[in-house]
Structures are given as structure tokens and as C-alpha cells.
Write an enzyme that holds these catalytic residues in place. Structure first.
Site, PDB file in Angstrom:
ATOM      1  N   HIS A 306       0.825  -1.208   0.000  1.00  0.00           N
ATOM      2  CA  HIS A 306       0.000   0.000   0.000  1.00  0.00           C
ATOM      3  C   HIS A 306       0.863   1.263   0.000  1.00  0.00           C
ATOM      4  O   HIS A 306       1.922   1.310   0.622  1.00  0.00           O
ATOM      5  CB  HIS A 306      -0.943   0.010   1.197  1.00  0.00           C
ATOM      6  N   ASP A 308       0.824   4.163   1.410  1.00  0.00           N
ATOM      7  CA  ASP A 308       1.254   4.854   2.623  1.00  0.00           C
ATOM      8  C   ASP A 308       2.370   4.099   3.345  1.00  0.00           C
ATOM      9  O   ASP A 308       2.810   4.511   4.423  1.00  0.00           O
ATOM     10  CB  ASP A 308       0.069   5.108   3.564  1.00  0.00           C
ATOM     11  N   HIS A 309       2.840   3.012   2.730  1.00  0.00           N
ATOM     12  CA  HIS A 309       3.968   2.252   3.272  1.00  0.00           C
ATOM     13  C   HIS A 309       5.103   2.100   2.263  1.00  0.00           C
ATOM     14  O   HIS A 309       6.180   1.629   2.637  1.00  0.00           O
ATOM     15  CB  HIS A 309       3.505   0.870   3.729  1.00  0.00           C
TER      16      HIS A 309
END
Length: 686
Positions: A306, A308-309
């Protein structure tokens, strides 16, 4: 006045509430606004209040609003007297100056033609009852003196005013201060200048260590003004020399620290800074703190794909390339399969030749948790199945149940090949080879899972042996999330026990001459020889004294363990690996807070969190209890939870900490809701 007292005031005064309007009168502010509006609408032309009970009740209200009860008790107040009092209160020029240094002000409404509501209870003998919110606010103010001082100064300078002297916010005067509406100066320091770093119980009394955890980004989804997205760093400070950042650059000894309390790493190839997840704008966040040196990052671990990682990885590599020695070893990157080709394509497309040498090690065949099933469209999207997440003893997953979860054992679902259109399936088919011109070098490994690992949990989940070094090992296990995801366990190797000098020195002194005759010029060196004996070994002195290693050396000291969970609705696959963790970093994306959240419940928010593959503070606390963690740090917060040093933000985060404390049984100095640039030393197990 409390909400209960305000509602009693409405009933006693016969104030009519229209049908359907009661549902909107839940908060204190809503009820106060309604009463003021009602009184304003019922004022007569001559200034009298058009309420059938105006003689007795409004006389009481007016009298107490002016700080004095009518000396006739419950007798009817003369209409002329009442009108005169109402007119006097309603006249702006009749009010004394309100801005007084060091005073708290009572609520007043000037120029409206209606008397103010009482600021104390209707029954003057009934004391104000603190609400749960009041108690949390007072606790936060007591914990953070600089914030308390800033708010007291704002109260003193407020224009709304009254005449109560104030030097601090206490149980006696908090009801007269609308703290959330005050225009106060918010502390703005970052890193070690953040007031939480000086006063939070988890950090305030902790001494510096040669291992610490730095929270670079603590938000989920997208970066914001007060929080960056997921990025956690572990600094293995014993791997680097520590140097002062002053002009003389004098070498510091291990354990020595700067006046600010932080280590500054010297440049060179021996850096021990490891990054876990690298969300969007991580390269900007790292440049805002002196705790992380881009050129010292040696390993990067990604939990899942994802954005945001992972979106920040290409940018971080470019930043590292501009601040890294040419002879430094390559950056080692670890992630679930698919990242190698994704990163290769991103760097090649952007022609980013500035990146340092790197290689990618992929964790192969990361399965989906059994409670996740692929949708009927078979398009690679998985959905959480609540029917497979049943608490057989009636617990609701909100921190209140004690039951044990009954779930299907981990299988092999979600692997590459099940969805022929997924990136994991298609990436190996791309004709894009590694190139040194764009940083990638040979040596990247494919790391396969072990389902029969001795530390596997009883749920049947696999374990990846990610890295084995002399002083640290890294293991991984799958998380319960909507895409293949893992959590990492970083374990320091056990260290030799301390030598007991009181058991050795007398023997050395007794044999000093004999040791010299045997060629030992400095008899004190025998202490090192004894300490370094193999387990079960012994040393014989000239007088025949035999010292056994286990008699004079303490047992091995257990190495430290840090657990970094990825996004997850359940960490059960990590239970075996994570037992007795010194620090557990667990996500707490969302929660239910009465008074902040108008609708919902703990049960409903827990259900929603699980459906999206996330956790609440209660769930994080429950896992901390199951693995007997010493410290629990919450992170990965929803964008609705700000990370600044305002009273609003810190009150909410304190409430989330207390939810986790309730579920885990840990004390306030062992639970923290992380903020950006928080530095947590990890003490040795002595």
C-alpha cells in the site's frame, strides 16, 4: 452546569421542546444555545420575560447569574424588580471592564436583551460534578506544564470575562473555562523539543540507550500537516561511533550523549539505522529531524505494498544517494514479492541515477489470512469475513471479551498465480533486467516461508527467516490485511553475563606472585580470561584454586526484542515470535470516543476496523497482553487524529492510550500514542 442539570432546568422552568428537537440536544453547548434562544424569543416588549413562571424561576436564574441568591427564597419576585434587573443585565454599559490579568471570566451575553445563564448549578448548594472529559483534560494539563501555562495565560488575556483569580486550571474552575475555544499559544517544538518528549511518562525518566526507536511518520493513508505517513526507524547505535556535532568533532565514548540527549552518528559504512516502511514524503520527514541521517540508513523493510507504506521508497533512495559515501555497502531492501520489479521500473522510468547501490530481497508466497476471501468477481480483491472471526466465549473484540478466537488455520490462499492479472503475477514476465547504472546490484534473495518453524504460532502461519547477523536477527510472519502483509520481529543476540569481581579479585590477590612467575605480567588480565571462558569451562590458579565459569559469571543477558506490526486486523501469526517483546509497535487506526464521536460504539468501530484490515487501541492492547510486551506504542492513526501539541489532540491521544492500557493491563509509563519524531530508547535487559 452539567448536561443533566441543564435538562432539569428546562423541565423545572416549563420550557417547551418541539417534537423531534430533543434528538439534537445532546451536547452541553447545544442545550445552552437552545435555552438562550428560547429566553430571547419570549422576552416581552417592556423587557419582562414571557414565561409563565417568570416571577419565581427567572428571579432565581437572574439572582444566581449575578452571583447572589434572592433573600426571599422561593417567594415570587416583584415584576418591576425583575424587569429592572433584566434591563440592568442587558445593558452593555452596565457591565464592568472584563479584561483582567490573572482572572477567569464568567459567561456573559451583552446586548441581547436576555439574562445570562447561571455559571454554577441552579441549586447553589450542589457542587459542579466533573465530567470524564474534564478529568482527562486536567490530567493532560498536569502532565504537560508548558501547555498548562500557555492556557492559563490565554485565560488571563481572554475578553469574555469575569472576576475569578486564576493561577492554574483546577477542579474548582475548569467549568468556567471553555478550553477548546481558547486562543492559546500551542507548543510547536519537534523531536526532542516537543513537550511530550520531556514530559510523557514513557520517555520522561528513561535514560539514553544504545538502541532506540524513532517514529518518523505515524499517520495512515496520506501525509498531513501534523503527521507524516508510516515510517519507523530502529537505530542500532552500538554499530556506529558516536561523535559530537560541534566543530571539534571529538570522538565520544559509548554511552556518552550530547547535552540534548541524542546520539549523532559518524559518517561511514558501519551505520546501524534500519527503516520499517517508507510512505509518501518520508524523505521530507527525515530531513526535518536530526535523529536520522539518510547516509546512515543500511536496511529498509517494507511490510506491504500500500502506498502509505511504499510510495516514499524511490524518493528516499534518491535522498540517500546524495548523502552516502561511495564505498558504503549497498542498501539492503526487504519486502513481500513484487517490490523488486516495481522499484526497478520506478527508478528506470524517472531516470534516477543518483540512487545508491541497492538490492532487493523478496519474501515469497505471503498468504492471505484465512478470514479474508476473494470477492465473487475474482479480480484479486479480498474481503474480511466476520463469520470467520468468532469469539466462542462471547467477547466482542472491543477489549471487553476474554474469549479465545476460533478461526480457520492459515493456508496458501492469495499466492501469486491465483490472480493472473495481479502485479505479483505479471511482474516476473516483464522484460526489464537489473542495471548497475540505476543502482541495482546482484545478490537479491528470494526468501521462502517455513510452515514448520519452531516459533510458528498454533494458527499454522509460516515464518520467514529474513536476516541473520552476528548481533541481530530479523524474522517475519503474515498479518491479517487486505493485501499480502507481514510484521517484523527484530531480536538482539543474547549478551554474556557480567563477571562477579568479588568472587575473582581475592583469588587473584592471593596468587599475584604465582601468576607473575607463570608469565602473567598483569595479573588483572586474568579477570578477562575467566570471563571469556566457554560455558562449563574453568581456570586453575597457581595455589590450586579452581574457578568455574558459571560460578563467577552471571547468566547470559537476554537480548532486546522489538516488534513492528504491519497493517493488521489480527497479529496472531506473530505470537510465537513476539513473546516477551521489549517494545511492541502496533497500529491503532481508529477508535470510538464518547463525546467526540456522535454516533457509533466500540463494537461498531471495531467491526469497521477489522473489515478494512485495521485495529483499535483495544485490539493493540489485547495483543500486547497476549505476548507479555513490556511497552506498547500505538501508531498509524487515521487523519482525523491530529499529531500536534494542542489540548484537543493530546486529550484524544491520552484517551486512546487509556483504552490500550485497559486492554493490556500496562501502566501509563508503558503505553504511548506515538507522535512524529518521537525517540524511544530501548533499555538493556540487565
Amino acid at each position: 452546569m452539567t448536561v443533566k442539570q441543564l435538562k432539569s432546568h428546562i423541565q423545572e422552568n416549563g420550557i417547551h421542546i418541539a417534537k423531534g428537537q430533543s434528538s439534537s440536544l445532546k451536547l452541553k453547548k447545544q442545550i445552552v444555545d437552545f435555552i438562550w434562544s428560547y429566553q430571547s424569543e419570549n422576552n416581552g416588549d417592556d423587557g419582562s420575560i414571557g414565561n409563565p413562571h417568570n416571577g419565581r424561576i427567572n428571579g432565581e436564574v437572574n439572582g444566581k447569574a449575578n452571583g447572589k441568591a434572592d433573600d426571599r427564597g422561593s417567594e415570587t419576585v416583584n415584576g418591576d424588580e425583575l424587569n429592572g434587573k433584566a434591563a440592568e443585565i442587558a445593558t452593555p454599559t452596565a457591565l464592568p471592564p472584563t479584561k483582567k490579568k490573572g482572572k477567569i471570566n464568567k459567561r456573559t451575553v451583552s446586548g441581547t436583551g436576555m439574562p445570562p445563564l447561571p455559571t454554577t448549578s441552579i441549586d447553589s448548594e450542589t457542587p459542579y460534578v466533573l465530567t470524564p472529559k474534564d478529568r482527562i483534560v486536567l490530567d493532560v494539563l498536569n502532565r504537560y506544564p508548558p501547555l498548562h501555562e500557555s492556557i492559563v495565560n490565554a485565560c488571563a488575556d481572554s475578553d469574555e470575562i469575569g472576576d475569578l483569580p486564576i493561577e492554574e486550571i483546577t477542579t474548582e474552575n475548569i467549568e468556567q473555562c471553555d478550553l477548546m475555544a481558547l486562543n492559546y499559544v500551542k507548543p510547536t517544538g519537534i523531536g526532542e523539543e516537543d513537550i511530550r518528549h520531556a514530559y510523557h511518562p514513557m520517555i520522561a525518566n528513561v535514560s539514553q540507550s544504545d538502541m532506540d526507536v524513532v517514529f518518523v511518520g505515524t499517520a495512515s493513508c496520506t501525509p498531513g500537516v501534523t503527521r507524516g505517513v508510516s515510517c519507523t526507524a530502529i537505530r542500532l547505535n552500538w554499530r556506529s561511533g558516536k561523535v559530537n556535532d560541534r566543530d571539534d568533532k571529538k570522538q565520544q565514548t559509548r554511552g556518552e550523549k550530547r547535552k540534548s540527549g541524542s546520539y549523532v552518528e559518524e559518517r561511514g559504512p558501519t551505520g546501524g539505522t534500519w527503516i520499517f516502511d517508507c510512505g509518501e514524503s518520508t524523505q521530507l520527514s527525515i530531513q526535518r529531524t536530526s535523529s536520522i541521517k539518510p547516509g546512515k540508513i543500511s536496511k529498509i523493510f517494507i511490510t506491504h505494498c500500500h502506498g502509505d507504506h511504499s510510495f516514499g521508497l524511490p524518493g528516499l533512495l534518491c535522498l540517500m544517494g546524495t548523502d552516502r559515501d561511495r564505498d558504503a555497502p549497498p542498501v539492503e531492501i526487504y519486502a513481500p514479492e513484487g517490490l523488486r520489479m516495481w522499484l526497478r521500473a520506478a527508478i528506470r522510468y524517472s531516470v534516477s541515477r543518483v540512487v545508491p547501490p541497492y538490492r532487493v530481497h523478496e519474501l515469497m508466497d505471503v498468504p492471505m489470512a484465512p478470514e479474508w476471501e476473494q470477492g465473487h468477481r475474482r479480480n484479486g480483491r479480498y474481503y474480511f469475513q466476520l463469520k470467520r472471526d468468532v469469539d466462542v466465549r462471547g467477547g466482542n473484540g472491543g477489549g471487553e471479551g476474554k474469549g479465545k478466537k476460533q478461526r480457520t488455520r492459515w493456508g496458501m490462499q492469495g499466492l501469486a498465480g491465483e490472480d493472473p492479472l495481479s502485479w505479483i503475477s505479471r511482474a516476473p514476465m516483464l522484460n526489464l533486467e537489473a542495471s548497475k547504472d540505476f543502482g541495482e546490484i546482484e545478490g537479491g534473495r528470494d526468501i521462502y516461508p517455513k510452515y514448520d518453524h519452531p516459533q510458528s504460532s498454533d494458527c499454522g502461519a509460516p515464518i520467514w527467516e529474513v536476516e541473520d547477523e552476528d548481533d541481530v536477527t530479523v524474522r517475519a510472519a503474515p498479518m491479517s490485511h487486505g493485501v499480502p502483509c507481514v510484521g517484523y520481529v527484530i531480536r538482539e543476540s543474547d549478551r554474556p553475563g557480567r563477571l562477579r569481581p568479588e568472587a575473582v579479585l581475592p583469588v587473584i590477590e592471593r596468587n599475584r606472585e604465582g601468576l607473575k612467575e607463570k608469565g602473567v605480567r598483569n595479573p588483572m588480565k586474568v579477570m578477562a580470561m575467566v570471563k571469556n571462558l566457554p560455558e562449563g569451562g574453568s581456570y586453575e590458579f597457581p595455589d590450586g584454586t579452581l574457578l568455574r565459569q558459571d560460578d563467577v559469571v552471571e547468566p547470559m543477558r537476554r537480548g532486546r526484542k522489538v516488534v513492528v506490526c504491519g497493517d493488521t486486523a489480527d497479529c496472531r501469526a506473530l505470537e510465537g515470535l513476539a513473546q516477551d517483546a521489549d517494545v511492541l509497535v502496533h497500529e491503532a487506526t481508529n477508535t470510538f470516543l464518547p463525546g467526540v464521536d456522535k454516533d457509533g460504539s466500540v463494537r461498531a468501530v471495531t467491526r469497521d476496523a477489522k473489515i478494512h484490515g485495521h485495529s483499535t487501541p483495544f485490539m493493540a492492547g489485547d495483543f500486547a497482553k497476549r505476548i507479555n510486551a513490556k511497552k506498547l506504542v500505538l501508531n498509524h492513526f487515521s487523519a482525523r487524529y491530529k499529531g500536534d501539541q494542542s489540548i484537543e489532540s493530546m486529550t484524544i491521544m491520552t484517551r486512546m492510550e487509556r483504552q490500550a492500557m485497559k486492554a493490556s493491563g500496562l501502566s501509563e509509563d508503558s503505553v504511548a500514542a506515538a507522535w512524529d519524531f518521537m525517540v524511544l530508547p530501548v533499555a538493556r535487559n540487565d
